[in-house]
Design a protein around this motif. Sequence first.
Motif, PDB file in Angstrom:
ATOM      1  N   GLU A 122      -4.280   7.257   1.906  1.00 34.29           N
ATOM      2  CA  GLU A 122      -4.413   6.170   2.885  1.00 34.29           C
ATOM      3  C   GLU A 122      -5.864   5.697   2.977  1.00 34.29           C
ATOM      4  O   GLU A 122      -6.139   4.498   3.095  1.00 34.29           O
ATOM      5  CB  GLU A 122      -3.919   6.633   4.251  1.00 34.29           C
ATOM      6  CG  GLU A 122      -3.937   5.558   5.313  1.00 34.29           C
ATOM      7  CD  GLU A 122      -3.402   6.037   6.648  1.00 34.29           C
ATOM      8  OE1 GLU A 122      -3.407   5.258   7.614  1.00 34.29           O
ATOM      9  OE2 GLU A 122      -2.978   7.224   6.723  1.00 34.29           O
ATOM     10  N   ARG A 129       0.868  -1.185   0.000  1.00 34.27           N
ATOM     11  CA  ARG A 129       0.000   0.000   0.000  1.00 34.27           C
ATOM     12  C   ARG A 129       0.903   1.233   0.000  1.00 34.27           C
ATOM     13  O   ARG A 129       1.659   1.455   0.925  1.00 34.27           O
ATOM     14  CB  ARG A 129      -0.889  -0.010   1.242  1.00 34.27           C
ATOM     15  CG  ARG A 129      -1.824  -1.171   1.323  1.00 34.27           C
ATOM     16  CD  ARG A 129      -2.194  -1.589   2.754  1.00 34.27           C
ATOM     17  NE  ARG A 129      -2.294  -0.524   3.711  1.00 34.27           N
ATOM     18  CZ  ARG A 129      -3.444  -0.015   4.199  1.00 34.27           C
ATOM     19  NH1 ARG A 129      -4.612  -0.520   3.783  1.00 34.27           N
ATOM     20  NH2 ARG A 129      -3.440   0.933   5.085  1.00 34.27           N
ATOM     21  N   VAL A 186      -2.161   0.429  -4.776  1.00 31.28           N
ATOM     22  CA  VAL A 186      -2.047  -0.912  -4.207  1.00 31.28           C
ATOM     23  C   VAL A 186      -1.370  -1.807  -5.234  1.00 31.28           C
ATOM     24  O   VAL A 186      -1.742  -1.814  -6.413  1.00 31.28           O
ATOM     25  CB  VAL A 186      -3.436  -1.479  -3.828  1.00 31.28           C
ATOM     26  CG1 VAL A 186      -3.313  -2.894  -3.284  1.00 31.28           C
ATOM     27  CG2 VAL A 186      -4.109  -0.583  -2.792  1.00 31.28           C
ATOM     28  N   VAL A 246      -6.597   3.412  -0.152  1.00 34.33           N
ATOM     29  CA  VAL A 246      -6.087   2.035  -0.130  1.00 34.33           C
ATOM     30  C   VAL A 246      -6.865   1.182   0.871  1.00 34.33           C
ATOM     31  O   VAL A 246      -6.902  -0.052   0.738  1.00 34.33           O
ATOM     32  CB  VAL A 246      -4.578   2.020   0.190  1.00 34.33           C
ATOM     33  CG1 VAL A 246      -3.795   2.749  -0.871  1.00 34.33           C
ATOM     34  CG2 VAL A 246      -4.291   2.619   1.559  1.00 34.33           C
ATOM     35  N   ASN A 247      -7.498   1.799   1.856  1.00 35.86           N
ATOM     36  CA  ASN A 247      -8.313   1.035   2.805  1.00 35.86           C
ATOM     37  C   ASN A 247      -9.568   0.483   2.155  1.00 35.86           C
ATOM     38  O   ASN A 247     -10.160  -0.486   2.651  1.00 35.86           O
ATOM     39  CB  ASN A 247      -8.692   1.907   3.999  1.00 35.86           C
ATOM     40  CG  ASN A 247      -7.508   2.223   4.899  1.00 35.86           C
ATOM     41  OD1 ASN A 247      -6.472   1.542   4.837  1.00 35.86           O
ATOM     42  ND2 ASN A 247      -7.625   3.248   5.725  1.00 35.86           N
ATOM     43  N   TYR A 285       1.216   5.472  -0.522  1.00 35.68           N
ATOM     44  CA  TYR A 285       0.487   6.744  -0.473  1.00 35.68           C
ATOM     45  C   TYR A 285       1.382   7.811   0.143  1.00 35.68           C
ATOM     46  O   TYR A 285       2.416   7.513   0.764  1.00 35.68           O
ATOM     47  CB  TYR A 285      -0.816   6.606   0.332  1.00 35.68           C
ATOM     48  CG  TYR A 285      -0.652   5.920   1.666  1.00 35.68           C
ATOM     49  CD1 TYR A 285      -0.305   6.635   2.818  1.00 35.68           C
ATOM     50  CD2 TYR A 285      -0.844   4.547   1.782  1.00 35.68           C
ATOM     51  CE1 TYR A 285      -0.154   5.997   4.032  1.00 35.68           C
ATOM     52  CE2 TYR A 285      -0.693   3.904   2.998  1.00 35.68           C
ATOM     53  CZ  TYR A 285      -0.349   4.628   4.119  1.00 35.68           C
ATOM     54  OH  TYR A 285      -0.181   4.000   5.333  1.00 35.68           O
ATOM     55  N   ASP A 314       3.054  -1.332   4.190  1.00 38.49           N
ATOM     56  CA  ASP A 314       2.665   0.073   3.993  1.00 38.49           C
ATOM     57  C   ASP A 314       3.906   0.903   3.744  1.00 38.49           C
ATOM     58  O   ASP A 314       4.903   0.789   4.480  1.00 38.49           O
ATOM     59  CB  ASP A 314       1.922   0.599   5.215  1.00 38.49           C
ATOM     60  CG  ASP A 314       0.507   0.084   5.324  1.00 38.49           C
ATOM     61  OD1 ASP A 314      -0.416   0.812   4.961  1.00 38.49           O
ATOM     62  OD2 ASP A 314       0.333  -1.078   5.767  1.00 38.49           O
TER      63      ASP A 314
END
Length: 348
Positions: free
Chosen positions: A223, A215, A306, A226-227, A217, A250
């Motif tokens: 953020e 992930r 991602v 990507v969640n 960012y 991350d």
Amino acid sequence: MTLVSLARSSRTTVGSIFQTVWSYRTYATSSQESKQAQPPITPAPIQESPLSLVDQGVTATGAATRGDTVSEFSSTLPQSRVPSATQLPQAVKKEVKKDLSGGVYLIRPIGVRSPPHPDDNTGIDKRTKEQKRADFTNYDKHLEKRRQLLKEFSKSYFAEVKEFGENLGKEWTAPKSYFKADKALYMPNFFGTTVASSSSIGTTSVLKGKISIVRLYSALSGEKQVNTYFASNAEAYGDVPVEKGYQIVDISVPESFVKSYISKFFEYRTKAKIGKTRQNTFFYGTKLPGDLNLSIGFVNKFAGYVYLVDKDCKIRWAASGPASDEEKESLQRSLAGLIGESASNVQK
């Protein structure tokens, strides 16, 4: 004698004036009588075209009443001349884009061609004095550096803001399946620190030998994006059991030194929201030099990205921006396929 001549001339002048007035009166009277006697002129009928007759609502019998319908006259016209519903004024409907990427699918692998190393892109100049001197006197090197600086500073800060407002960072739609191993390219190395340790380390040392969901960012908006590829925040930040066969990595890349310092200052909040095993795989990385950001599609610092990376650090699947239902299913399907591929390779 003089008086007689004057009287004669005066009589002549008065007579001529009277004669002129009488002639004008006679001419006016005769003109009026001739105008009354002349018959009225009727205008000739105007030959109108079939289209003009249709516009006025004239029927097939030639009636000129505007209340008649066009359909009565359409039987006498060729089919190509009959006005259809599409020729009439229509209400303009605003086009709504359902796909933020514009239907652009990622059909080619992204990444770098050379295998990464944990000490790549550290930002530390490891050149010797002789190499520095040679580069200093190399004109082509100066032109290349000038080109990179010009490209970096010519891009406006608000250009990315405007682009993010238009498509939310959705540069492409993720592929429906993962790329083959022989066609995939490599994930470049990000150098930085982790939440668990302040010692600098490369991401390649963590990605090597494991299947990873990376992930990437730079901002809070990225953020959050990507969640959306996970079912819940607990899955996005929680620990991943070893038996599942993959890990979540991350990489937060602050865009400036000030934001990097702020991120490190609030590091305790990050520790509280992620799992204990995730602290070793949560990186605060540095910017990639040159065009390496473009090689992996990392073009907007407000968006999230991602990547599905295999054990050889190759990018087998990639997505950008917020996730769609199709991309969520594609990620899980590709992840299961890579785990099965890795298991089959181990048995061989």
